[in-house]
Design a protein around this motif. Structure first.
Motif, PDB file in Angstrom:
ATOM      1  N   PHE A  34       0.281  -6.610  -8.049  1.00  0.00           N
ATOM      2  CA  PHE A  34      -0.601  -5.782  -7.224  1.00  0.00           C
ATOM      3  C   PHE A  34      -0.101  -5.715  -5.781  1.00  0.00           C
ATOM      4  O   PHE A  34      -0.181  -4.662  -5.137  1.00  0.00           O
ATOM      5  CB  PHE A  34      -2.029  -6.328  -7.270  1.00  0.00           C
ATOM      6  CG  PHE A  34      -2.644  -6.292  -8.641  1.00  0.00           C
ATOM      7  CD1 PHE A  34      -2.742  -5.100  -9.343  1.00  0.00           C
ATOM      8  CD2 PHE A  34      -3.113  -7.450  -9.242  1.00  0.00           C
ATOM      9  CE1 PHE A  34      -3.301  -5.055 -10.611  1.00  0.00           C
ATOM     10  CE2 PHE A  34      -3.665  -7.421 -10.513  1.00  0.00           C
ATOM     11  CZ  PHE A  34      -3.759  -6.221 -11.200  1.00  0.00           C
ATOM     12  N   ILE A  35       0.414  -6.834  -5.288  1.00  0.00           N
ATOM     13  CA  ILE A  35       0.978  -6.837  -3.938  1.00  0.00           C
ATOM     14  C   ILE A  35       2.198  -5.928  -3.882  1.00  0.00           C
ATOM     15  O   ILE A  35       2.387  -5.181  -2.916  1.00  0.00           O
ATOM     16  CB  ILE A  35       1.359  -8.272  -3.514  1.00  0.00           C
ATOM     17  CG1 ILE A  35       0.103  -9.133  -3.399  1.00  0.00           C
ATOM     18  CG2 ILE A  35       2.113  -8.263  -2.179  1.00  0.00           C
ATOM     19  CD1 ILE A  35       0.380 -10.594  -3.138  1.00  0.00           C
ATOM     20  N   ARG A  36       3.009  -5.972  -4.935  1.00  0.00           N
ATOM     21  CA  ARG A  36       4.206  -5.130  -4.978  1.00  0.00           C
ATOM     22  C   ARG A  36       3.835  -3.652  -4.989  1.00  0.00           C
ATOM     23  O   ARG A  36       4.498  -2.825  -4.350  1.00  0.00           O
ATOM     24  CB  ARG A  36       5.055  -5.486  -6.197  1.00  0.00           C
ATOM     25  CG  ARG A  36       6.370  -4.704  -6.290  1.00  0.00           C
ATOM     26  CD  ARG A  36       7.196  -4.859  -5.012  1.00  0.00           C
ATOM     27  NE  ARG A  36       8.380  -4.046  -5.064  1.00  0.00           N
ATOM     28  CZ  ARG A  36       9.584  -4.518  -5.399  1.00  0.00           C
ATOM     29  NH1 ARG A  36       9.742  -5.799  -5.684  1.00  0.00           N
ATOM     30  NH2 ARG A  36      10.626  -3.721  -5.435  1.00  0.00           N
ATOM     31  N   ILE A  37       2.777  -3.309  -5.709  1.00  0.00           N
ATOM     32  CA  ILE A  37       2.315  -1.923  -5.709  1.00  0.00           C
ATOM     33  C   ILE A  37       1.930  -1.507  -4.292  1.00  0.00           C
ATOM     34  O   ILE A  37       2.278  -0.413  -3.825  1.00  0.00           O
ATOM     35  CB  ILE A  37       1.117  -1.739  -6.667  1.00  0.00           C
ATOM     36  CG1 ILE A  37       1.583  -1.860  -8.121  1.00  0.00           C
ATOM     37  CG2 ILE A  37       0.449  -0.379  -6.450  1.00  0.00           C
ATOM     38  CD1 ILE A  37       0.456  -1.891  -9.135  1.00  0.00           C
ATOM     39  N   CYS A  38       1.232  -2.391  -3.582  1.00  0.00           N
ATOM     40  CA  CYS A  38       0.802  -2.099  -2.210  1.00  0.00           C
ATOM     41  C   CYS A  38       2.000  -1.933  -1.279  1.00  0.00           C
ATOM     42  O   CYS A  38       2.036  -0.990  -0.463  1.00  0.00           O
ATOM     43  CB  CYS A  38      -0.107  -3.210  -1.689  1.00  0.00           C
ATOM     44  SG  CYS A  38      -1.717  -3.283  -2.484  1.00  0.00           S
ATOM     45  N   THR A  39       2.982  -2.838  -1.384  1.00  0.00           N
ATOM     46  CA  THR A  39       4.155  -2.715  -0.511  1.00  0.00           C
ATOM     47  C   THR A  39       4.953  -1.456  -0.844  1.00  0.00           C
ATOM     48  O   THR A  39       5.486  -0.792   0.049  1.00  0.00           O
ATOM     49  CB  THR A  39       5.062  -3.958  -0.628  1.00  0.00           C
ATOM     50  OG1 THR A  39       5.470  -4.139  -1.989  1.00  0.00           O
ATOM     51  CG2 THR A  39       4.339  -5.208  -0.136  1.00  0.00           C
ATOM     52  N   ASP A  40       5.026  -1.109  -2.131  1.00  0.00           N
ATOM     53  CA  ASP A  40       5.740   0.110  -2.531  1.00  0.00           C
ATOM     54  C   ASP A  40       5.048   1.359  -1.985  1.00  0.00           C
ATOM     55  O   ASP A  40       5.708   2.272  -1.474  1.00  0.00           O
ATOM     56  CB  ASP A  40       5.826   0.198  -4.057  1.00  0.00           C
ATOM     57  CG  ASP A  40       6.873  -0.743  -4.642  1.00  0.00           C
ATOM     58  OD1 ASP A  40       7.633  -1.335  -3.860  1.00  0.00           O
ATOM     59  OD2 ASP A  40       6.909  -0.885  -5.879  1.00  0.00           O
ATOM     60  N   VAL A  41       3.722   1.379  -2.085  1.00  0.00           N
ATOM     61  CA  VAL A  41       2.962   2.520  -1.566  1.00  0.00           C
ATOM     62  C   VAL A  41       3.148   2.636  -0.056  1.00  0.00           C
ATOM     63  O   VAL A  41       3.354   3.735   0.481  1.00  0.00           O
ATOM     64  CB  VAL A  41       1.465   2.392  -1.923  1.00  0.00           C
ATOM     65  CG1 VAL A  41       0.645   3.440  -1.167  1.00  0.00           C
ATOM     66  CG2 VAL A  41       1.254   2.545  -3.419  1.00  0.00           C
ATOM     67  N   CYS A  42       3.104   1.513   0.627  1.00  0.00           N
ATOM     68  CA  CYS A  42       3.302   1.503   2.082  1.00  0.00           C
ATOM     69  C   CYS A  42       4.677   2.048   2.450  1.00  0.00           C
ATOM     70  O   CYS A  42       4.826   2.818   3.406  1.00  0.00           O
ATOM     71  CB  CYS A  42       3.137   0.095   2.645  1.00  0.00           C
ATOM     72  SG  CYS A  42       1.431  -0.494   2.681  1.00  0.00           S
ATOM     73  N   CYS A  43       5.685   1.646   1.675  1.00  0.00           N
ATOM     74  CA  CYS A  43       7.044   2.121   1.935  1.00  0.00           C
ATOM     75  C   CYS A  43       7.144   3.638   1.769  1.00  0.00           C
ATOM     76  O   CYS A  43       7.759   4.322   2.590  1.00  0.00           O
ATOM     77  CB  CYS A  43       8.031   1.431   0.987  1.00  0.00           C
ATOM     78  SG  CYS A  43       8.530  -0.211   1.507  1.00  0.00           S
ATOM     79  N   VAL A  44       6.549   4.153   0.721  1.00  0.00           N
ATOM     80  CA  VAL A  44       6.605   5.595   0.458  1.00  0.00           C
ATOM     81  C   VAL A  44       5.867   6.367   1.542  1.00  0.00           C
ATOM     82  O   VAL A  44       6.375   7.378   2.064  1.00  0.00           O
ATOM     83  CB  VAL A  44       6.015   5.925  -0.929  1.00  0.00           C
ATOM     84  CG1 VAL A  44       5.896   7.433  -1.114  1.00  0.00           C
ATOM     85  CG2 VAL A  44       6.870   5.327  -2.033  1.00  0.00           C
ATOM     86  N   VAL A  45       4.685   5.893   1.931  1.00  0.00           N
ATOM     87  CA  VAL A  45       3.889   6.571   2.957  1.00  0.00           C
ATOM     88  C   VAL A  45       4.599   6.528   4.314  1.00  0.00           C
ATOM     89  O   VAL A  45       4.746   7.557   4.990  1.00  0.00           O
ATOM     90  CB  VAL A  45       2.483   5.943   3.066  1.00  0.00           C
ATOM     91  CG1 VAL A  45       1.732   6.520   4.271  1.00  0.00           C
ATOM     92  CG2 VAL A  45       1.693   6.188   1.789  1.00  0.00           C
ATOM     93  N   LEU A  46       5.033   5.325   4.709  1.00  0.00           N
ATOM     94  CA  LEU A  46       5.726   5.182   5.990  1.00  0.00           C
ATOM     95  C   LEU A  46       7.028   5.974   6.009  1.00  0.00           C
ATOM     96  O   LEU A  46       7.362   6.607   7.025  1.00  0.00           O
ATOM     97  CB  LEU A  46       6.004   3.704   6.277  1.00  0.00           C
ATOM     98  CG  LEU A  46       4.806   2.843   6.655  1.00  0.00           C
ATOM     99  CD1 LEU A  46       5.209   1.374   6.736  1.00  0.00           C
ATOM    100  CD2 LEU A  46       4.217   3.292   7.991  1.00  0.00           C
ATOM    101  N   GLY A  47       7.755   5.938   4.904  1.00  0.00           N
ATOM    102  CA  GLY A  47       8.998   6.695   4.824  1.00  0.00           C
ATOM    103  C   GLY A  47       8.761   8.189   4.979  1.00  0.00           C
ATOM    104  O   GLY A  47       9.505   8.874   5.691  1.00  0.00           O
ATOM    105  N   SER A  48       7.714   8.700   4.345  1.00  0.00           N
ATOM    106  CA  SER A  48       7.393  10.127   4.430  1.00  0.00           C
ATOM    107  C   SER A  48       6.979  10.515   5.847  1.00  0.00           C
ATOM    108  O   SER A  48       7.397  11.552   6.374  1.00  0.00           O
ATOM    109  CB  SER A  48       6.266  10.463   3.450  1.00  0.00           C
ATOM    110  OG  SER A  48       6.649  10.184   2.112  1.00  0.00           O
ATOM    111  N   VAL A  49       6.166   9.660   6.480  1.00  0.00           N
ATOM    112  CA  VAL A  49       5.717   9.927   7.856  1.00  0.00           C
ATOM    113  C   VAL A  49       6.905   9.946   8.817  1.00  0.00           C
ATOM    114  O   VAL A  49       7.038  10.843   9.662  1.00  0.00           O
ATOM    115  CB  VAL A  49       4.684   8.869   8.298  1.00  0.00           C
ATOM    116  CG1 VAL A  49       4.399   8.994   9.809  1.00  0.00           C
ATOM    117  CG2 VAL A  49       3.391   9.025   7.510  1.00  0.00           C
ATOM    118  N   MET A  50       7.791   8.949   8.704  1.00  0.00           N
ATOM    119  CA  MET A  50       8.952   8.887   9.592  1.00  0.00           C
ATOM    120  C   MET A  50       9.923  10.024   9.320  1.00  0.00           C
ATOM    121  O   MET A  50      10.583  10.525  10.243  1.00  0.00           O
ATOM    122  CB  MET A  50       9.651   7.533   9.437  1.00  0.00           C
ATOM    123  CG  MET A  50       8.875   6.377  10.042  1.00  0.00           C
ATOM    124  SD  MET A  50       9.791   4.826  10.042  1.00  0.00           S
ATOM    125  CE  MET A  50       9.815   4.455   8.277  1.00  0.00           C
TER     126      MET A  50
END
Length: 217
Positions: free
Chosen positions: A150-166
């Protein structure tokens, strides 16, 4: 140990080439590479150098909170993967500047298979994990804030969101987002685990055992 180091290097290099192949497919890459694609759009330095800097920051996190997951393979990944990805992608772009849609699909399938083979070698060698993997492992085992998956899912989602924003902040177009966070990202999230286990069982572990048997005779 020597043979495990060789397997780690092979795994990292194969994994790095797979990222370049995913980029050629332009259907999305794995979550951490989505983050790297976004930050590389925002910060105008070479991808290889940027990869080292970002992973050095994550390495510092691991060294502070739990060094258990850091090994030789961690440093192989840190210093090798970014540059191999960068130059592999440049070579592929030079060879095929504008891949057709059918060829992009071939690149996507090939990227999935290649990254799973590389990961199976890297994991089977068991000489440490990547700095990104270590973050979720530390949160799960050291901080005990939840189960790893579940933590990995959260970190993966954060990476995708932050990557898209940047990516957008760096001048990328909204229509280009699927090239860094698209169907390829979803496929890797759902199918990498089983495929890595398949290649680990039928290829990497047999390779390691064969080498260890030969070295003992």
């Amino acid at each position: 140990m020597k043979k495990r180091i060789i397997m780690s290097i092979m795994g990292v290099m194969i994994g790095a080439v797979s990222v370049a192949v995913f980029k050629m497919a332009a259907f999305g890459v794995d979550p951490f590479q989505s983050f790297m694609s976004g930050i590389s759009k925002l910060i105008p330095i070479s991808f290889g150098t940027l990869y080292v800097i970002v992973n050095a920051v994550l390495l510092t996190f691991s060294l502070i909170f739990d060094r258990h997951y850091i090994g030789i393979a961690t440093f192989i990944n840190l210093f090798l993967l970014g540059y191999v990805t960068e130059y592999s992608y440049k070579l592929l772009r030079w060879m095929i500047p504008e891949p057709s849609m059918p060829l992009r699909v071939v690149f996507l399938i090939a990227g999935i298979v290649i990254i799973c083979i590389g990961s199976s070698l890297y994991i089977t060698a068991d000489l440490g994990v990547s700095t990104y993997d270590a973050v979720a492992l530390i949160m799960a085992s050291k901080w005990k804030i939840g189960k790893f998956k579940f933590i990995r899912i959260c970190t993966d989602v954060c990476c995708v969101v932050l990557g898209s924003v940047m990516f957008i902040a760096g001048g990328g177009k909204l229509s280009e987002i699927p090239t860094i966070a698209g169907i390829g990202t979803i496929i890797t999230a759902f199918f990498m685990g089983p495929l890595i286990e398949f290649f680990s069982e039928h290829f990497a572990r047999k390779l390691l055992n064969d080498k260890e048997e030969k070295s003992s005779t």
